[in-house]
Design an enzyme around this catalytic site. Sequence first.
Site, short mmCIF file in Angstrom:
data_model
loop_
_atom_site.label_atom_id
_atom_site.label_comp_id
_atom_site.label_asym_id
_atom_site.label_seq_id
_atom_site.Cartn_x
_atom_site.Cartn_y
_atom_site.Cartn_z
N ARG A 194 39.67 33.36 49.35
CA ARG A 194 38.84 34.48 50.07
C ARG A 194 38.73 34.30 51.61
NH1 ARG A 194 34.53 34.37 45.07
NH2 ARG A 194 36.09 35.34 43.76
N CYS B 212 35.80 44.10 43.99
CA CYS B 212 37.29 44.67 43.59
C CYS B 212 37.10 46.10 43.26
CB CYS B 212 37.76 43.71 42.51
SG CYS B 212 37.88 42.01 42.91
N LYS C 296 41.65 37.16 33.73
CA LYS C 296 41.21 36.63 35.04
C LYS C 296 40.01 35.98 35.03
CE LYS C 296 41.08 37.49 39.87
NZ LYS C 296 41.15 38.65 40.95
N LYS D 229 44.74 33.42 34.92
CA LYS D 229 44.40 33.02 36.15
C LYS D 229 42.88 32.47 36.23
CE LYS D 229 43.81 34.41 40.89
NZ LYS D 229 43.88 35.62 42.04
N ARG E 140 31.26 38.26 41.12
CA ARG E 140 32.33 39.12 40.14
C ARG E 140 31.92 38.95 38.84
NH1 ARG E 140 36.23 37.77 44.97
NH2 ARG E 140 35.99 39.42 46.22
N CYS F 234 44.37 45.86 44.03
CA CYS F 234 42.80 45.56 44.12
C CYS F 234 42.30 46.01 45.38
CB CYS F 234 42.53 43.99 44.00
SG CYS F 234 40.87 43.68 43.16
ZN LIG Z 1 39.67 41.66 43.80
#
Ligand SMILES: [Zn+2]
Length: 324
Positions: A205, A130, A195, A248, A217, A120
């Site tokens: 993070r 990402c 995800k 996830k 995101r 990523c």
């Molecule tokens: Zn990422």
Amino acid sequence: MSFPEERLRRMRRTPALRSLVQETRLHPANFVYPLFVSALVKDREPIVSMPGIFNLSPKEAAAEAKKAYELGVQAVLLFGTPAKKDAVGSASFREDGIVQRGIKEIKAACPEIVVVTDVCLCEYTDHGHCGVIKGDDVDNDATLDILVRQALTHAEAGADIVAPSDMMDGRVDVIREALDENGLEQTAIMAYAAKYCSAFYGPFREAVDSAPQFGDRKTYQMDPPNAREAMREIELDIDEAADIVMVKPALAYLDIISRARDRYDVPLAAYNVSGEYAMVKHAAASGMADEQRLVMEVLTSIKRAGAGIIITYHALDAARWLRG
Ligand SMILES: [Zn+2]
């Protein structure tokens, strides 16, 4: 047949009887232990939001991987923090990048262990997204080229499995094609298939300093209310030749794991993420509940839901407890 002939308590009477009818059994071989390899630390530095977890130099990561293997945990998942971040995450595909160095150190110290690498950009970009930015959003197709370069350098350094976590469309397909074209057809792909855009990633993070500097995101990670869409994501990744698919986070998404298990016959992984880990650690530290029981119940629930592969920061503790 019913009461009084039928009594379900009969088979719960002793530990041996309970063990005889136990439906779900954890084993250290179910676990994948995540490791944070950092170019910014000399040996190891604690990650404050994740008690017991450290940022590691490549050498220390190798020592940690060896320790995991000796406890029966047969796979590690590497994340990297580079010395320098930029707009396109170019530190992610250097031959001497931090993860690439970590892979080599680990394989030298413990050749048998399965090395999985996170693929990523968010750990390597100065904006924390990402992928590469165009306008005010992540550009899907421009990001694919960089993911491919990163995956190739990981595979060339000795990774057994590359694990794209970016949630760009089409990335498993282009990574598979590039690996095959470069003689790396034995390198497997574990796709972060479903995800979700989750608040449970918070502590992670901090670990890799990857909080997005603007926006969120939501345009690439999945919307938590959607389950059918998760099946489409998983199906696409299987069609693109993913060897393992992942859900996830794990705990708030056990229904997704269960649905995927019923529907697909590929190996299924679930990521017991940093926020889930931190909740258990804080609850145990406050005296609210017993840590070992909390951890084993959480991990058992993930396996019972259908995930045979559990990526968890509790891996070493759980492996020790399973050994008794
Ligand atoms: Zn990422």
